[in-house]
Scaffold this active site. Structure first.
Site, PDB file in Angstrom:
ATOM      1  N   LYS A  65      23.808  -9.190  -0.639  1.00 60.38           N
ATOM      2  CA  LYS A  65      25.295  -9.378  -1.020  1.00 60.38           C
ATOM      3  C   LYS A  65      26.163  -8.539   0.010  1.00 60.38           C
ATOM      4  O   LYS A  65      27.374  -8.514  -0.047  1.00 60.38           O
ATOM      5  CB  LYS A  65      25.597  -8.790  -2.365  1.00 60.38           C
ATOM      6  N   ARG A 119       0.776  -0.936   0.049  1.00 58.38           N
ATOM      7  CA  ARG A 119      -0.017   0.034   0.019  1.00 58.38           C
ATOM      8  C   ARG A 119       0.773   1.319  -0.034  1.00 58.38           C
ATOM      9  O   ARG A 119       0.585   2.173  -0.834  1.00 58.38           O
ATOM     10  CB  ARG A 119      -0.921  -0.017   1.327  1.00 58.38           C
ATOM     11  N   THR A 120       2.012   1.297   0.843  1.00 57.07           N
ATOM     12  CA  THR A 120       2.715   2.443   0.957  1.00 57.07           C
ATOM     13  C   THR A 120       3.411   2.650  -0.330  1.00 57.07           C
ATOM     14  O   THR A 120       3.762   3.820  -0.944  1.00 57.07           O
ATOM     15  CB  THR A 120       3.487   2.331   2.358  1.00 57.07           C
ATOM     16  N   HIS A 145       7.054   6.538  10.485  1.00 59.41           N
ATOM     17  CA  HIS A 145       6.477   6.571   9.179  1.00 59.41           C
ATOM     18  C   HIS A 145       5.856   7.717   8.884  1.00 59.41           C
ATOM     19  O   HIS A 145       4.445   7.962   8.979  1.00 59.41           O
ATOM     20  CB  HIS A 145       5.306   5.501   9.563  1.00 59.41           C
ATOM     21  N   ARG A 161      11.806   2.211   2.712  1.00 63.65           N
ATOM     22  CA  ARG A 161      11.211   1.376   3.806  1.00 63.65           C
ATOM     23  C   ARG A 161      12.129   0.116   4.418  1.00 63.65           C
ATOM     24  O   ARG A 161      12.937  -0.403   3.607  1.00 63.65           O
ATOM     25  CB  ARG A 161      10.017   0.561   3.485  1.00 63.65           C
TER      26      ARG A 161
END
Lengths: 306, 306, 306
Positions: free
Chosen positions: C80, C51-52, C129, C101
């Site tokens: 890696k 959604r974000t 957030h 995120r």
């Protein structure tokens, strides 16, 4: 607002209009290159299907539109327990039209009930895959010039083959259609298609086990994969598997005008030596899939180009 | 139609033209901002490589084009058994050019044989990664002003380092090149490069174990990662690992004009205190990678901008 | 160059400007449809949040910009061993602005220290957030007409709810705010918010266990999920779970003007029979999230439209 859940959602007349549009797109792609400027497609793929997803994305981009979405359920809110109804209401804020692939039958239908944007069923479990059927119809109509008066063979797994069932349901609405069903006993067409679709519409059909017996009479041969694990026993599989592999020697039995279609991906049921045969239409079919989806997006968004 | 499988697919003259174009793009990006309007790149990454994938995508978007594709094999039709030959024929219906990353050597070459669009090898197993080599050459040429009369050191894992082998093969085509190989015994350059490339082209080279011994004479130092598991025994690793870590104290031994390159990702083989040294060119190298890929896309699509 | 790490990075005046811009975007979307032509957003999602991510992508595309990135850590160079600092320096070559995120608190802050492009924290573990908080503020201001003189209830998991903590911190900067905290004992607001934010700012608040007792006085009800596994024991959960499920019978107790917000995804804490109540604002909130992110991107890129 209109959605696409099943190929039968469109009348024969509407399908004709859609295919006329697709053929005009084929001839004049530049005319449509900005038809969807500023519009956005969401591709919500709860299970991976690269070919179908990329076909939708190419279709929208060919129209000047943009695309966002996800390609597997891991990366979706579904893993946090969100319902399809909530997801589509959220996605309605992000896009103008949506293509949804879901492992569960009926999930796109539920989505369409809560959506503020047109929803296209891009495959729901073993149920429907209407844009594949549109693609198949468009390919046949474009390359044969008609959708009536055709003898069409379906070969392989006719029991579980979703694309076969949908295409048969769509074809019986045309006149002069004859169906030839080629499959092992274990993978015959289900009764509910044979009775409720073929017999109910008085469509002549025959059922055979070997391709060779019927190839000469076919206008179109629709191939599908036969998976080993679908056979009752190993002996049957070994005895019969070659019956369902199309190679050049079998092609030699067919009419010079016969088309070979396949929904892809192909594994080994069509030998690669057939690929260069002019009758092999399964890669052209992919191209027609893009035109069909372009026409569908324009139709559902109610965008006219002239 | 032309593909890019190996850096040697381009002659020195063609490489010069490509790098001239890349430098013009660097100077006049706005001139190229719509060069690929209406064109589409497919990024077919059968194994993840975020940096390479995003570099290709940024390159295409900088040119006004669009992008579609997949970022790992899970989400591709490969998991359904589709061959690379079939996938590229399908993708040819969706895009105008394709960058393919594949864990198997030769997969992009197979794709190119069946493709209707130019295919760029974006790395095939331990074999080739030609756009990295283009990037390395462009970085050196742009920042040193030349690709001849250079002493270039390669440090670290010279045995398995695909980028090292490719860059050496590309560099020996220029005049006045001297190569310095810095590695532990276990990770020396393979014989087939030492003999068939360096000796066969009469390129002077030397092999050393410690960086300090050769740093002052280098024009370019190409660093690579040394993985612990590649050593024969723990003692050797502990004894030697610091030999292959570049830090500011080692930089003090080098020429004020020496460039430090690295194909990235870097783990700890270049100390972060080197990052602000003006000779550290490994992040500029990323930027040159975008210009190199932009020039490559234009060249393979045969698009001229003036 | 400016980043967004916490909702408090913007002053109240700056937030007002940002929300004015968001409301102008809402009214005149076509005015902004090309504001970011030629600009690119990188979405670096080290953990999935569909959604974000899609909200950011829709925001950038609504502005005419393009998007690249990754949707989970598997497909990133992080696997890696690349550091966030290196990744952002690389991505700075590919894009003009970035939304990150990350499961680790502070990762976007580290990125911002090494970045050549604005970094937006799109959620860092249980920490911040900020674009959710911007969304919440914009939704309240747009639908209530003000951000002062409001009585705001927070219901559910107030202990771990990152969005709750951030929104409270943002709201205490306005005048006439009263806070009502509705949660089980186990999931009360942490002391450091109650003392250092509410008490330190002399914001009146009360704490209750049952929603019914306070619903009539609320201007806004902010719902969150209560996860079973957060309760001390099964008996408590069974006894109390219905206290934190909003249904139409509870809505009947509330003011006809009360707004219901939820950061989504919703599981069962808001009954679907509430969805059609005109006070249900949680899907409108998603739309405001797009406008908030559009305004934020324009602000951080310092792009003015007139």
């Amino acid at each position: 607002m209109r959605h696409l859940m099943s190929p039968l959602d469109f009348s024969v007349e509407e399908l004709d209009q859609l295919m006329d549009l697709a053929n005009d797109i084929e001839k004049n792609p530049e005319k449509y290159a900005h038809a969807c400027d500023g519009k956005r497609l969401a591709t919500l793929f709860y299970e991976p299907s690269t070919r179908t997803r990329l076909s939708f994305e190419a279709a929208m981009m060919n129209l000047g539109g943009t695309v966002l979405g996800f390609s597997s359920a891991n990366s979706s809110s579904a893993s946090k327990g969100e319902s399809v109804a909530d997801t589509i209401r959220v996605v309605s804020c992000f896009a103008n039209i949506c293509a949804m692939r879901h492992p569960k039958e009926g999930a796109p239908l539920v989505a369409s009930m809560y959506s503020r944007i047109p929803v296209i069923n891009a495959g729901d479990g073993g149920h429907q895959h209407p844009t594949q059927t549109l693609t198949d119809l468009l390919t046949i109509r474009s390359l044969k010039g008609r959708l009536n008066n055709l003898t069409i063979g379906f070969c392989g797994d006719l029991k579980f083959g979703r694309t076969v069932h949908s295409l048969i349901e769509a074809l019986v609405r045309y006149t002069g259609i004859k169906i030839v069903l080629i499959s092992p006993e274990e993978l015959r067409l289900p009764d509910y298609i044979r009775d409720d679709v073929l017999r109910a519409n008085n469509v002549p059909f025959e059922e055979v086990i070997k391709m060779e017996d019927v190839l000469p009479k076919l206008d179109v041969l629709y191939m599908t994969r036969v998976q080993k694990e679908r056979f009752f026993n190993e002996d049957d599989y070994i005895r019969m598997k070659d019956f369902y592999i199309l190679d050049q020697s079998k092609m030699d039995l067919a009419s010079p005008e016969m088309l070979v279609l396949h929904p892809l991906p192909r594994v080994n049921e069509i030998s690669v030596d057939v690929d260069n045969d002019p009758r092999a239409a399964y890669f052209k079919q992919v191209q027609y899939g893009v035109y069909a989806r372009m026409a569908l997006i324009l139709t559902l968004l109610n965008i006219k180009v002239d």
